[in-house]
Design an enzyme around this catalytic site. Structure first.
Site, PDB file in Angstrom:
ATOM      1  N   ASP A 144      23.110 -39.227  -2.417  1.00 58.75           N
ATOM      2  CA  ASP A 144      22.700 -38.456  -3.816  1.00 58.75           C
ATOM      3  C   ASP A 144      22.352 -37.969  -4.115  1.00 58.75           C
ATOM      4  OD1 ASP A 144      25.037 -41.300  -3.253  1.00 58.75           O
ATOM      5  OD2 ASP A 144      23.973 -41.899  -5.647  1.00 58.75           O
ATOM      6  N   LYS A 179      29.528 -37.151  -9.203  1.00 60.29           N
ATOM      7  CA  LYS A 179      27.878 -37.892 -10.316  1.00 60.29           C
ATOM      8  C   LYS A 179      28.052 -38.064 -10.933  1.00 60.29           C
ATOM      9  CE  LYS A 179      24.831 -41.393  -9.116  1.00 60.29           C
ATOM     10  NZ  LYS A 179      23.930 -41.854  -7.783  1.00 60.29           N
ATOM     11  N   LYS A 194      31.022 -41.457 -10.092  1.00 58.99           N
ATOM     12  CA  LYS A 194      30.614 -42.221  -9.480  1.00 58.99           C
ATOM     13  C   LYS A 194      29.800 -42.274 -11.243  1.00 58.99           C
ATOM     14  CE  LYS A 194      25.957 -44.201  -8.494  1.00 58.99           C
ATOM     15  NZ  LYS A 194      24.932 -44.317  -6.936  1.00 58.99           N
TER      16      LYS A 194
END
Lengths: 344, 785
Positions: free
Chosen positions: A181, A244, A280
């Site tokens: 991430d 995300k 996400k």
């Protein structure tokens, strides 16, 4: 869904860790080919628009347009469990704390509840930790098929030296993280330097190698939904596997309006390239009802295919607890209490 | 389906709202209803069935009203009206407040009953209709509270007959009843025969919270009952929402009766998407525009006008979105599209779509068994000439065409007999705010659609009707000037004397004034104007229908006047005043010669005319619009726009002042006028056009005809390019004007044979401002971040 789109061949690879023993209700899934990215197409980026008030109206009415009740609600909540990146990102994380979280990841819902629901075992989508905790998590999750995700690139601000940020990705991958991430440089968005954003993400993606790259846009710091839309497109052009919303550390994290913008960008990218990119939302999603709203939005904007762990995750730490309570209520007809469910 | 299967399919599943309480209410009445008159239900009589369109099931038996029922309802309303009007504003406010609270306290019962009866999704009745109903009563409780302070010099119109449609049964009741009650009117309301139940529940609960008996009366039945209400001599005002076809009949039926009238009719509202729009949001907007309430919305954005460069992509996005719409049991909370209100409507929609020349797209979503359902439909590839681009379908059917430039978008949008609402989608504020005023519509939504609020006026232009509902302007539909006007005696031209004296000097014959030029009449006829002393003053031309046509064409061509700044219009009107004042003696002499008035009286008329010009020059840049307090992050602009081309029959009795009093407010607000001069004393008008000619007034802004009011009235009132007709004539032409106005449903303002004191304050004021303007509500939601 338009069927004439240039859909990519599925690879046929099963879900991480295989579909067989132990995976239970985690159905075998076909992964689509990874998004390889495209050249930076600035015309496309600059044509992206996002009308804030219209988007807010859509997001505000959606929860009233879509609802699931009874068995459908329980099934949706269980699905939500399988989509959670169970996360701990605290300065005081220790191996013991992470092992406890991993144990919860393997068994997020009490067996008796699953049995009553007529479901086999389920696990969460992934466990998400800082780099230093990756080896502990990898060990604790061995054999479970649950991937470890590492936040990286100078998380959460992304302002450490670029060389170190790229190196951090490599270290985490080497330590066994299968998902990275990364955080983007917000300043590139705020100054409209899309080329710099693209180049940075291209390098991150290269550093990820086989690991999947989840690009955190930190939407609460991008100033406008239009910037969110444009940054989403650039991230996908640079080869992000997921986009995300947030680190969870910004003042404003995931919201339905931001999600709507990013989901539409994902759809736009799919329609033009044929590649499915995951989504996400992270931060601030703590109630079962919130999770249902996000899933309904996902279903409406992108369709059923996206409602699987390879294309959708919740970045959340306390959501699971609320879902557990709702599931027990569904089984027993009585409202539940937090302490009845094992902590993670 | 077991849980494991759902886990795989991730379907939504059923989520039906409980209809038990609504059914219990129906059962409590034995499934049979009479009318609600003078505070109680009458005995059920000759019955017709009210059905649930989603299933065909009979919900209740309703009573078809007889003449006697309507008579009783009107009598009850009349009996209650005096006391209700005399009650203090505060007292009425308390009642309206109680009604608002009553709606909120019974919100779910109203919503479920509405959905059962009408077939609209419960989400809409619960989240849109009923909250707006409560909002409307709250807002108008405030109007009642402020009545004495804010509506001085006005009084309630009286007993109102209100006829409402089936698409928003309770909401339309609120739009009609709340302002009427706030103003001090009493009501006889007829709900649509398909959907009367929520009105009956409302009336019952209103009585329970203490609404005085007779203030609100409900009679049920079909169009025949509507006709009885329209024809009833003791009703002072008709308010109608429904089809243009029926609206036209009502206009004809009430013509000349003296009844006030407001009409909220059909539409074919354009939905314009520019290439810089947020296309996904514009697609979502269409869901709210044309698939809201199954497209059975008068202001539905039913005509998609999309810029060529993005049209294909936009249509693709739209088709994908249509595939996600859920159609089915209206009581299901997870449904987007419910049932069409009645099989008759369903068949009408099916027939219209079957006849389409375009490419018809319907997503493959399943239809429930039985009931009246129709899939969301997109028809592309249509041209303006296709009937479906022109005619209202009143169903979930969107038609689409493309444009190249903003100017072409406006032209396409305005290429319609209707003018109710419009949506504009663009991220460019310059473009959006430039286009909004150019659209022929009463309501414009920028980057939004179907936003409604009690504080914002709603209503149309052209054949979408006239009058506004909501806001300050909406209150004026239920108020009138508080004065008792005396009858206006017919004033005829002075007849020729027995033995006329021969004229000396050079012949001087005025002409018609059309498009800034002096033109001889088409018919080639003139007539003599005699002084009361038997002197031939002059000849005047006699205009005919072709002169009317030419004058209207000239007025239409002078459209630039509407865009002139208020400052410029003011300067020109001041200049007219200046030039007129300079010639006071000459004008006064003419008035005295024609009318036989004293020189002093004639000079007073000229002086007052100059003063009146000053008044309207003053107003030219001061009739400000407003920003309405709607519950939205954004602005709802109430913009005062000119009505367009106004035809006016000028007062006979005040040849100069009357004409100036009519002309000046109209042109001050940006209208162009076709004035028919005093029939008895036409020469002041001919004198005045020389003043106009020297005052920089652009040609065509003011056109002056002379001739017989009675002969010209049907032609001017019947002209389809005229937007409004006023009459202050002493000839009996009010009826014919109202009747002929039905052709294009133009606004009318006629005197019904009542006099007006042109020298006094009645000769000017806000009444004129309101008649000379249309309020356009432009909704601009904003926000970034």
């Amino acid at each position: 869904m338009a069927t004439e789109l240039p859909g990519r061949q599925a690879t046929g690879a099963a879900t991480d860790g295989g579909a067989g023993d132990g995976a239970g209700a985690r159905l075998p899934q076909l992964h689509d080919a990874r998004n390889p990215g495209t050249d930076l197409d600035l015309d496309w980026v600059m044509s992206a628009q996002a009308n804030t008030s219209a988007i807010e109206r859509r997001a505000a009415t959606l929860p009233a347009r879509r609802t699931v009740k009874k068995a459908h609600q329980a099934a949706w909540l269980l699905k939500a469990v399988t989509l959670i990146d169970l996360t701990t990102l605290s300065g005081d994380d220790t191996p013991g704390r992470v092992r406890r979280l991993c144990a919860k990841a393997r068994r997020p819902v009490r067996d008796d509840l699953l049995e009553a629901l007529g479901m086999g075992p389920v696990t969460v989508g992934a466990v998400c930790v800082y780099h230093e905790m990756v080896p502990v998590a990898v060990e604790a999750l061995a054999g479970s098929g649950i991937p470890v995700a590492a936040v990286s690139t100078g998380f959460p601000a992304g302002l450490s030296p670029f060389r170190l940020r790229v190196a951090e990705i490599g270290e985490s991958v080497a330590a066994g993280a299968r998902e990275i991430d990364i955080v983007i440089s917000r300043r590139h968005v705020l100054t409209g330097n899309w080329r710099a954003l693209y180049d940075e993400l291209r390098e991150f993606r290269a550093a990820c190698g086989e690991a999947h790259m989840k690009a955190i846009l930190a939407t609460g710091e991008l100033g406008s939904l239009r910037n969110v839309a444009r940054a989403s497109l650039v991230a996908m052009m640079a080869g992000a596997d997921f986009i995300k919303t947030s680190t969870g550390k910004e003042a404003v994290n995931a919201t339905l309006p931001v999600s709507l913008v990013m989901l539409r960008a994902i759809r736009d990218y799919f329609e033009r390239t044929g590649y499915r990119v995951g989504y996400k939302p992270a931060g601030g999603i703590s109630k079962a009802k919130d999770a249902l709203n996000y899933l309904a939005l996902l279903r409406e904007e992108l369709g059923r295919r996206w409602m699987e762990p390879d294309l959708f995750r919740f970045g959340a730490s306390s959501l699971l607890g609320d879902i557990e309570r709702q599931l027990e209520h569904h089984v027993t007809g009585r409202y539940s209490a937090a302490w009845r469910h094992p902590m993670g | 389906m077991n849980l494991r299967e759902i886990f795989e399919s991730m379907e939504y599943g059923p989520a039906a709202e409980d209809d038990g309480p609504a059914r219990a209410w129906l059962a409590r009445h034995g499934g049979r209803f009479g009318h609600f008159i003078a505070g109680r239900f009458t005995e059920p009589g000759a019955a017709f069935a009210s059905r649930n369109p989603a299933t065909g099931e009979v919900l209740a038996e309703l009573t078809q009203a007889s003449e006697a029922d309507v008579e009783a309802a009107v009598a009850a309303a009349r009996a209650a009206q005096g006391r209700w009007a005399r009650a203090s504003g505060h007292e009425r406010a308390r009642h309206l407040y109680a009604l608002a609270r009553m709606v909120q306290k019974n919100a779910r019962l109203f919503a479920v009953l509405e959905t059962l009866d009408n077939g609209k999704p419960i989400r809409e009745s619960r989240d849109i209709d009923v909250p707006l109903v409560a909002r409307h009563f709250y807002y108008h409780a405030g109007m009642a509270q402020l009545a004495e302070a804010e509506f001085g010099g006005l009084e309630p119109v009286g007993v109102c007959g209100q006829i409402i449609p089936w698409n928003f049964p309770l909401l339309m009741l609120a739009w009609k009843v709340a302002p009427a009650l706030a103003a001090g009117c009493t009501v006889v309301l007829k709900p649509a025969e398909y959907t009367s139940l929520s009105a009956l529940l409302f009336a019952e609960l209103a009585a329970e919270v203490g609404l005085p008996m007779g203030v609100l009366n409900i009679v049920t039945g079909d169009g025949a009952v509507g006709e009885m209400i329209v024809a009833h001599p003791d009703i002072d005002k008709i308010a109608f929402t429904g089809s243009t076809e029926v609206g036209r009949k009502i206009r004809q039926a009430t013509a000349g009766s003296g009844k006030a009238l407001t009409l909220e009719l059909g539409g074919k509202s354009p939905y314009i998407v520019f290439d810089d729009a947020d296309l996904d949001s514009a697609v979502e907007g269409l869901v709210d525009a044309i698939w809201f309430n199954q497209g059975q919305v008068c202001c539905a954005g039913s005509r998609l006008i999309v810029q060529e460069g993005v049209a294909e992509r936009f249509h693709d996005k739209l088709r994908r979105r249509m595939g996600e719409l859920r159609l089915g049991n209206p009581l299901d909370k997870c449904i987007d599209i419910g049932a069409i209100v009645d099989p008759v409507q369903l068949q009408r929609i099916e027939r219209m779509v079957a006849g389409s020349a375009g490419e018809v797209f319907q997503p493959e979503i399943s239809l429930p068994e039985g009931g009246c359902f129709f899939r969301p439909t997109l028809i592309t590839g249509l041209e303006p000439a296709d009937p479906l681009m022109q005619e209202e379908i009143f169903g979930p059917v969107l038609v689409s065409t493309t444009f190249r430039t903003p100017a072409e978008a406006v032209e396409l949008a305005n290429n319609s007999r209707y003018g109710l609402a419009a949506s504009i989608w663009s991220e460019n504020v310059n473009l959006a705010l430039d286009v909004a005023p150019k659209l022929a519509a009463g309501v414009v939504w920028v980057n939004a659609t179907n936003l409604f609020d009690a504080a914002a006026g709603f209503g149309g232009v052209r054949e979408s009707g006239f009058g506004r509902e909501g806001g300050w302007e909406g209150m004026h539909a239920y108020l009138k000037p508080a004065r008792r006007a005396r009858a206006l005696a017919p004033l005829r031209p002075v007849p020729a004397p027995e033995s006329p004296k021969p004229e000396e000097g050079i012949d001087r014959t005025p002409k018609l004034y059309i498009g800034g030029r002096q033109l001889r009449p088409d018919g080639g006829y003139s007539r003599e104007v005699w002084s009361p002393r038997g002197r031939l003053l002059s000849m005047v031309p006699v205009a005919n229908r072709k002169d009317v046509r030419n004058a209207v064409e000239a007025a239409a061509a002078a459209a630039g006047w509407a865009r002139a700044t208020g400052h410029l219009r003011a300067q020109i009107i001041y200049y007219i005043a200046e030039n007129l004042a300079e010639r006071t003696g000459e004008f006064a002499a003419r008035i005295a010669a024609m009318t036989g008035a004293s020189r002093a009286k004639a000079e007073a008329e000229v002086a007052r005319a100059v003063e009146r010009l000053f008044t309207w020059a003053a107003w030219a840049d001061k009739h400000d619009g407003g920003v309405r307090g709607v519950p939205l992050r954004g602005v709802a602009l109430a913009m005062n726009e000119p009505v367009g081309v106004i035809g006016a029959f000028c007062p006979d009795e005040a040849p100069l002042l009357g004409l100036v009093s009519v002309m000046a407010p109209a042109i001050a607000m940006g209208n162009r006028v076709v004035l028919v001069a005093s029939e008895a004393y036409p020469l002041s008008a001919a004198d005045l056009y020389q003043v106009l000619d020297t005052s920089d007034l652009p040609g065509g802004v003011v056109n002056i005809l002379m001739g017989s009011h009675a002969e010209l009235a049907p032609h001017l009132a019947g002209h389809l390019g005229v937007d409004a007709v006023w009459s202050f004539s002493s000839s009996d032409i009010s009826g014919v004007i109202e009747r002929e106005a039905a052709g294009n449903l133009k606004r009318t303002w006629v005197n019904h044979g009542r006099a007006r004191d042109w020298m006094g304050p009645e000769g000017e004021g806000r009444e004129f401002l309101r008649a000379a303007t249309e309020v356009k509500t432009v909704w601009v939601p904003y926000g970034e971040g």
